[in-house]
Design a protein around this motif. Structure first.
Motif: not given
Lengths: 262, 262
Positions: A22, A24-26, A70
Motif C-alpha cells: 500500500x 508503494x501503490x498509493x 504498482x
DNA sequence: AACTCAGTTCCAAATAATGGAATTTATTCG
DNA sequence: CGAATAAATTCCATTATTTGGAACTGAGTT
C-alpha cells in the motif's frame, strides 16, 4: 504489543506485506528502495525480501531504474472484483435513471472504515475512459456520499470511525471537528439527505442519500455531483427527492435480491 | 523441489496467500470454505487462517452466508495502479486519435506472462461506465493484441510463454497448436500487423500492432476491434497502416519520455 | 584511486505458519 | 421438532519461514 501500528495487526506476514504494498501503490510517485525504507520502519534485509516477493507475485514492478511501481496483477484482480460485485450490479440501472433525470454525474460509493470507495460513476459526455474515480478512496467525513453513509451507522460503529478519522481541511468549507460533524450527521438523519458544499474539492457540490441493508453490513450512498457554477443550492434541493428515491429503490431491490437466500 | 505448482513458488507465505486470493477473486461465483478447500489443496486449519487474514486485510469479504467475495481494497489499490500508470498515460492520446480515425473500439493491452491485460479502451457511444474490459486478462495466443505482443519476443522469452500456454478452442477459428501459432507469428513479424479473425470471440474481428521498448521490458499492443457484420478484411486492411502508425508514435513518445532518465 | 551511498546477500535466532484432530456451529432430513 | 450430517472454526505441539544486524557489492562521485 501496544496498539496496532497499521493494517498489519493480527495478520502476520500478509499484513506486513500489504502495508508495504500500500505504501508503494498509493504513493504519488515511484519510490526507490531507500524511500520505502524510510517510511516502512522495517530493517533493510526484511524490507528487501518483502519487496522482492511482491515483485515476484506481480503486485509490484521493479523498473530498470530501481523504482517500484504498482504491478499489473492488481488490475487483473480488481477487474474481477468490480465486474462481479453484486451491489454495483443491482444499483447500476438506478444510477442511470438518476443521471438521465438530473443530467449531472452520479456516483455510487461504499463505506470502508473511514473511507468511501467509489464503486461506479455515470456521467454524460466525454470519450469513454476508465474512470479514475472508480476505486478511488476519499475520506468519508467531507464527501456527500460519505456523510450520508456515516449518518446511518449506529453510535458504536460511528465511534469506531471517528476514532480513526483525521480531520484535514481540503477547502474553506471542510468540516474540521468531531462536534461539527456530529451536528451535521444529526441533520442528515432527519432529512435523509447529505450535501457536500465544496467541502472536499473547491467548485464541486453534491447531494447524496444513504443506501444500506437491514444489518448495516453494507453501508453506502448515491449522489449527484456538479460544478458550483452550474449547480446551486436550488438545484441540489431540487434533486434531493430524486436521489432519496433512487436510494430507496436500490435498497428495495437489494432486499428482494439478496435478502431471501442470505 | 520439482517444478513450481503455482504462483506461490519462492515467495513463501505471500505466494500461498495470493494463490488463495486469486482462486476466490477470479472464480465466477462466490465460493464457500469447502469450495476453496477442494481446489487449494491446503489443510483445513491452514486454509482457514489464510482466508481469515485475507478478510482482515480487506482483500476478501466474508458474507453472512459464509461465501467469500473479492474485497474493496483490491479496487482501491488497482485504482491507484491504473491512474498512475505511465505507459497508459503516454498512449492515451494516440488511442483517441486512432478511435477518431476508425470510429471503432480501440484497445491497449500489455503482455504479462501468457496473458494480455487490457490497460485502456476507447469506444464511441454508450453511457460512460467503468469498462469491464479494463484489467481483463485474455490469453495472448488468440487475441490480436496478444499475438502482436508475442511476435516481438525473442525466442527465449517466447519459449517461456509457450511452455505455459494451454491452447483452448474458443471459436472455430482459434489457433490450437504451437506450430500454427509460430507460423502466424512469423507472418506478423514480416507485416508488423496481427489480425484476430473471430479467434477469441465469435463475431469479433480486430487488427493490432505491437508496442515495445528497446529492452523488451515492456511488451504490449494496440488494436482496433469491431463486430464482424460491420468489419470485414477490407476494413482491417484499411486500418492496418493507421494502427501501425499509432503503435510507432507511442513507441517514439515512450523512448522520448522514459528513455533518457531510466 | 579512494570514497560514498544505494542496493543486495547471508545466516543464527526469533517468530509465525502448519496441519491433524477435536470442537462448535449450521444445515438437512425423518 | 429433534436427531443426523455436514460445514466451519478452534486448538496447539511441531515445523518452516521470517527476521534483522552486519557484511558485501557495485555504481556513481570527488
Amino acid at each position: 504489543m501496544a496498539t496496532a501500528e497499521e493494517g498489519g495487526s493480527g495478520t502476520g506476514t500478509l499484513g506486513k506485506a500489504m502495508d508495504v504494498l500500500e505504501t508503494v501503490a498509493l504513493a504519488d510517485r515511484p519510490m526507490r528502495f531507500t524511500d520505502v525504507l524510510a517510511v516502512s520502519g522495517q530493517p533493510r534485509g526484511t524490507l528487501h525480501r518483502q519487496l522482492s516477493h511482491l515483485v515476484q507475485e506481480g503486485l509490484l514492478e521493479l523498473r530498470p531504474d530501481h523504482a517500484y511501481v504498482p504491478g499489473l496483477r492488481l488490475l487483473k484482480l480488481a477487474s474481477a472484483s468490480w465486474a462481479r460485485n453484486e451491489f454495483r450490479a443491482v444499483a447500476a440501472p438506478f444510477l442511470d435513471v438518476l443521471h438521465r433525470e438530473t443530467g449531472e454525474t452520479v456516483h455510487l460509493g461504499v463505506l470502508r472504515g473511514r473511507e468511501i470507495i467509489y464503486l461506479d460513476k455515470v456521467e454524460s459526455r466525454q470519450a469513454v475512459r476508465m474512470n479514475s474515480q472508480v476505486g478511488n478512496a476519499s475520506p468519508a467525513y467531507c464527501t456527500g456520499v460519505g456523510k450520508a453513509a456515516l449518518s446511518v451507522l449506529d453510535s458504536e460503529a460511528l465511534e469506531a470511525v471517528l476514532k480513526v478519522t483525521e480531520f484535514r481541511r481540503f477547502t474553506p468549507q471542510t468540516i474540521t471537528g468531531r462536534t461539527q460533524l456530529l451536528a451535521e450527521l444529526g441533520e442528515i438523519r432527519r432529512s435523509g439527505i447529505a450535501f457536500d458544499r465544496e467541502e472536499h474539492e473547491p467548485g464541486i457540490r453534491c447531494v447524496a442519500a444513504p443506501v444500506f441493508d437491514a444489518k448495516r453490513s453494507l453501508v453506502a450512498g448515491v449522489s449527484v455531483t456538479g460544478p458550483a457554477y452550474r449547480v446551486g443550492q436550488t438545484e441540489l434541493d431540487d434533486w434531493a427527492p430524486r436521489v432519496r428515491q433512487a436510494a430507496g429503490a436500490i435498497m428495495a431491490e437489494l432486499a428482494a435480491r439478496l435478502g431471501p437466500q442470505r
